[in-house]
Design an enzyme around this catalytic site. Structure first.
Site, PDB file in Angstrom:
ATOM      1  N   SER A   1       0.776  -1.192  -0.428  1.00  0.00           N
ATOM      2  CA  SER A   1       0.422   0.063   0.036  1.00  0.00           C
ATOM      3  C   SER A   1       1.275   1.624   0.113  1.00  0.00           C
ATOM      4  O   SER A   1       2.164   1.462   0.516  1.00  0.00           O
ATOM      5  CB  SER A   1      -1.065   0.053   1.545  1.00  0.00           C
ATOM      6  OG  SER A   1      -1.574   0.974   1.523  1.00  0.00           O
TER       7      SER A   1
ATOM      8  N   TYR B   1      -2.862  -1.567  10.280  1.00  0.00           N
ATOM      9  CA  TYR B   1      -2.692  -1.831   8.959  1.00  0.00           C
ATOM     10  C   TYR B   1      -1.398  -1.470   8.130  1.00  0.00           C
ATOM     11  O   TYR B   1      -1.148  -1.909   6.974  1.00  0.00           O
ATOM     12  CB  TYR B   1      -4.140  -1.304   7.842  1.00  0.00           C
ATOM     13  CG  TYR B   1      -3.982  -1.710   6.705  1.00  0.00           C
ATOM     14  CD1 TYR B   1      -4.054  -2.700   6.334  1.00  0.00           C
ATOM     15  CD2 TYR B   1      -3.902  -0.904   5.595  1.00  0.00           C
ATOM     16  CE1 TYR B   1      -4.827  -3.098   4.717  1.00  0.00           C
ATOM     17  CE2 TYR B   1      -3.803  -0.931   4.043  1.00  0.00           C
ATOM     18  CZ  TYR B   1      -4.405  -1.943   4.205  1.00  0.00           C
ATOM     19  OH  TYR B   1      -4.159  -2.239   2.268  1.00  0.00           O
TER      20      TYR B   1
END
Length: 240
Positions: free
Chosen positions: A135, A148
């Site tokens: 990400s 996360y």
């Protein structure tokens, strides 16, 4: 890499970015096996001609079950796309540590376990690749989803080290860094979101062109800011 007739294992391939990658790979002639947790979505993928395997990768038993199903099949491309978020914001409430554990396993431990098990057979192929989907948050975290962000930063580090160990001619180790993409995971966000099909297209372009990274969409801008001033990139992202 030429994708026609390549055998692909794509985790998290029944929805979102993974589903779009599955369709685009199939259109290029690849043989695609997808995994997921939602039986309804998996059934839809099977109806469309994919091999779809139920697999909960948030714990070791789920990873082992997937490996048992895979058996001794050949493999050309492993795409570790499956992932999950977790609500972990002390400004809102006390987070659930068990939910954090599931997120850590799905996003970090499962890819490592799959790579460890499948790397020997990838090495036997004339041409092979691993894609780990991280990400933009692996570069600089936001404030609202620290677990996360931490898992994606750890997978980024792992991918870079793995590339130094085993990457090379005819074996590409790719990190894909999406921005905010319009998927089920981001359904509640009001940010501008990239369409999942365009994100998938850019990731597969990196695969076809033997690139080590797929910096997708606005992640290119974040990387430029980070290269000039990591502190500025962190300050900007921590606002979210």
């Amino acid at each position: 890499m030429e994708l026609a007739e390549k055998i692909v294992l794509l985790t998290g391939g029944s929805a979102g970015i993974g589903r779009e990658m599955a369709w685009q790979l199939k259109a290029k002639g690849a043989v695609v096996v997808v995994t997921g947790r939602n039986e309804q979505r998996l059934a839809a993928m099977r109806k469309d001609g994919f091999v779809a395997v139920a697999a909960d990768l948030s714990h070791a038993a789920g990873v082992d079950a997937l490996l048992d199903v895979w058996g001794d099949r050949e493999l050309d491309i492993l795409i570790n796309n499956a992932g999950q978020g977790v609500d972990h914001d002390f400004r809102e409430h006390t987070p659930d540590p068990d939910a954090a554990d599931d997120c850590i396993y799905a996003n970090l431990n499962a890819p490592i376990r799959l790579i460890t098990a499948l790397l020997p057979r990838l090495h036997k192929r004339p041409e092979a690749a691993i894609i780990n989907v991280t990400s933009g948050l692996a570069i600089a975290p936001n404030a609202g989803s620290p677990v996360y962000c931490a898992t994606k930063a750890a997978l980024r580090s792992y991918t870079q080290a793995l590339r130094a160990q085993v990457g090379g001619v005819n074996f590409n180790i790719i990190e894909a860094l999406p921005p905010v993409v319009d998927t089920q995971m981001t359904a509640g966000r009001k940010n501008k979101k990239m369409p999942a099909d365009e994100c998938a297209r850019q990731i597969l372009s990196a695969l076809e062109n033997d690139k080590p990274e797929a910096n997708v969409g606005m992640v290119k801008v974040l990387k430029r800011i980070h290269s000039v001033s990591p502190a500025a990139a962190r300050k900007f992202m921590l606002r979210f």
